[in-house]
Design an enzyme around this catalytic site. Structure first.
Site, short mmCIF file in Angstrom:
data_model
loop_
_atom_site.label_atom_id
_atom_site.label_comp_id
_atom_site.label_asym_id
_atom_site.label_seq_id
_atom_site.Cartn_x
_atom_site.Cartn_y
_atom_site.Cartn_z
N HIS B 56 0.83 -1.21 0.00
CA HIS B 56 0.00 0.00 0.00
C HIS B 56 0.86 1.26 0.00
O HIS B 56 0.39 2.33 0.36
CB HIS B 56 -0.90 0.01 1.24
CG HIS B 56 -1.72 -1.23 1.41
ND1 HIS B 56 -2.62 -1.64 0.46
CD2 HIS B 56 -1.75 -2.16 2.40
CE1 HIS B 56 -3.20 -2.77 0.88
NE2 HIS B 56 -2.68 -3.10 2.04
N HIS B 218 -7.16 -4.62 -1.02
CA HIS B 218 -6.49 -5.88 -1.34
C HIS B 218 -7.23 -6.58 -2.47
O HIS B 218 -7.09 -7.78 -2.67
CB HIS B 218 -6.46 -6.80 -0.13
CG HIS B 218 -5.98 -6.14 1.11
ND1 HIS B 218 -6.83 -5.49 1.97
CD2 HIS B 218 -4.74 -6.00 1.62
CE1 HIS B 218 -6.13 -4.98 2.98
NE2 HIS B 218 -4.85 -5.27 2.79
#
Lengths: 330, 330
Positions: B56, B218
């Site tokens: 991320h 995700h």
């Protein structure tokens, strides 16, 4: 190819409207496509203007601000801006101290900036142009006679911008910009092609399992295609290409630049291998910058730029900068 | 799927080595996977610690520095860090003023930060944990009970970090972090799946011509799949999702966040439509941030976070911050 756009024809105008909304500290003329630092012209300060095709963001509009560019002219995607934009930008940032045009070496940009310089001179603005041609991969590529201008543009704009901010005169700012370009080399690698909105799909074919070594920032062909390599192998080829061409005998600035779609996690991992490859060649690294700065839309891949920096260049590189895309010290 | 990596098992360690080389202003323990602000602990200052799965970036390691986090714990890709990392981070940043854990709401992160808080308390460190759960798309998603924590994490870390930098005590910093989370909502859209190094290919299937509305960071499923939409239509759905849930009655901070592979040119164009959609709902915008901040590897797409900001939140948002991923005012 899915894109987050309305219609291809309006991509640049839409982006400029969104850029203006996010950056009220800049003056964005969406219709005429000129981005100007608020408050320009600054009394006694040389004005820095750059520009080029869109699709390489944050370059150039994202580098307008204190300590870097005074104005930028975005063209259509992968297409040179027109002379009118550059003349307008020059007029907006000239305080009487003159204007520096920073031009990446692509035929369209070179011709249009040259015409703009003549037109601006006719209007009484003193203009000096500096060409950026740092890409060692090939000469006389698609769109270019000579070497292409790529990652070193960031170093040229940052360092010349810092000198102008300090009040250096036009000839000094231009000389520094030329010095940075002469001291810089870049080599890029593509893992995937990029897709332009106008085409709606990839601009070239890159088969599964292959990469393009020496790719240009518009997907122009590089030196060769090879079967996919590891990050370490890619770093070896890339570092060898720039180091063997520059032969630095002192500390370098390093830019590990993402082409657009490669995750930051991978770019940092690649940086570890670039640093290893430089250390093996006993080249000291003064500063390292990792991120997406000179991009090619959604291309996956990366480029490495090195710039041999003496104490003066290093001091100017470290000087405060405050732009949407690059910011430190202020 | 081609990636700029050596081997999948070493992706996080390689990235940390490259991160350390680029950011000598931070202390990076590559082996133990803790990134700490140099000089920590700062006398009398509450320590802010966050962490989560890698992939991320720049979240969270890229938000360590003055005015934001004191430490970050990166896990494997899309996998929670372990309690040992968090305990070590807490010990490294505690000056006696206590430590705030900022935890995105995923089951693994929640359990591990909870265990770490207990272990740290055993070692005499006072810990308060704050949960981030801003994603309005779904509840009880893959990996999550309740809502997922996504884009608001940036606002929580920025604003709580500014308060801690000013010397606010632990209860005040924690209350501010909770206030920011309560005042924030996010909704994300995927145009493509992301590929993890371990899998070597896409983590889910997203057919040509379709997009996923409400996707998680995700690649978790969202609310629905639809035929591809324009940027304006996507902005309408996204803004409606966050506004109808938050019902703001004052100015908002806006984050237009890229998932990783969407070009900045498109993100700015999308921002123009987000601003239009907010203006149509008469919601004043105080600040807008556009870029790749809370990413999902090479996913194409974007998320929108809004945070209703009173004068105090706005002042803390504007306060100086100096981290690899977010920097202004210093």
């Amino acid at each position: 190819m899915k894109m987050l756009i309305n219609v291809a024809e309006n991509v640049v105008a839409d982006a400029l409207r969104g850029f203006a909304a996010a950056h009220p500290e800049l003056t964005v003329d969406v219709e005429r496509r000129v981005i100007v630092r608020r408050g320009a012209p600054y009394e006694g300060k040389v004005g820095l203007v750059s520009g080029g095709g869109s699709g390489h963001e944050p370059l150039h509009g994202g580098f307008v601000g204190k300590g870097m560019l005074d104005a930028a002219c975005p063209g259509e995607v992968f297409t040179s801006p027109v002379p009118d934009q550059m003349v307008r930008a020059a007029a907006a940032v000239d305080s009487g101290a003159g204007v520096l045009f920073i031009v990446k070496n692509y035929t369209g940009d070179v011709l249009n900036f040259q015409m703009a310089a003549e037109l601006a001179e006719d209007e009484g603005v003193q203009v000096v142009s500096v060409l950026v041609d740092d890409d060692v991969a090939v000469t006389d590529s698609l769109y270019t006679a000579g070497r292409r201008g790529t990652g070193a543009t960031l170093f040229v704009e940052k360092i010349a911008g810092a000198a102008a901010e300090e009040g250096a005169p036009l000839d000094k700012v231009a000389a520094l910009a030329r010095q940075v370009n002469s001291a810089s080399r870049t080599f890029g690698v593509a893992l995937s092609a990029c897709s332009t909105p106008a085409k709606g799909g990839p601009t070239f074919d890159l088969p599964d399992g292959e990469l393009e070594l020496g790719v240009g920032i518009h997907g122009e062909p590089g030196r060769e295609r090879r079967a996919m390599m590891t990050s370490g192998e890619i770093a070896d080829v890339t570092v060898e290409a720039v180091v063997s061409d520059l032969n630095p005998d002192g500390p370098v600035l390093v830019l590990v630049n993402g082409m657009g779609a490669t995750p930051l996690l991978e770019l940092y991992g690649f940086n570890a291998e670039v640093q290893r490859a430089l250390a093996e060649r006993r080249i000291p690294v003064a500063r390292t910058l990792v991120g997406n700065y000179v991009t090619s839309l959604d291309m996956a891949g990366a480029s490495v730029t090195i710039c041999q920096a003496d104490e003066e260049l290093l001091r100017l590189y470290d000087a405060p900068v405050s732009t949407p895309g690059l910011r430190w010290g202020c």
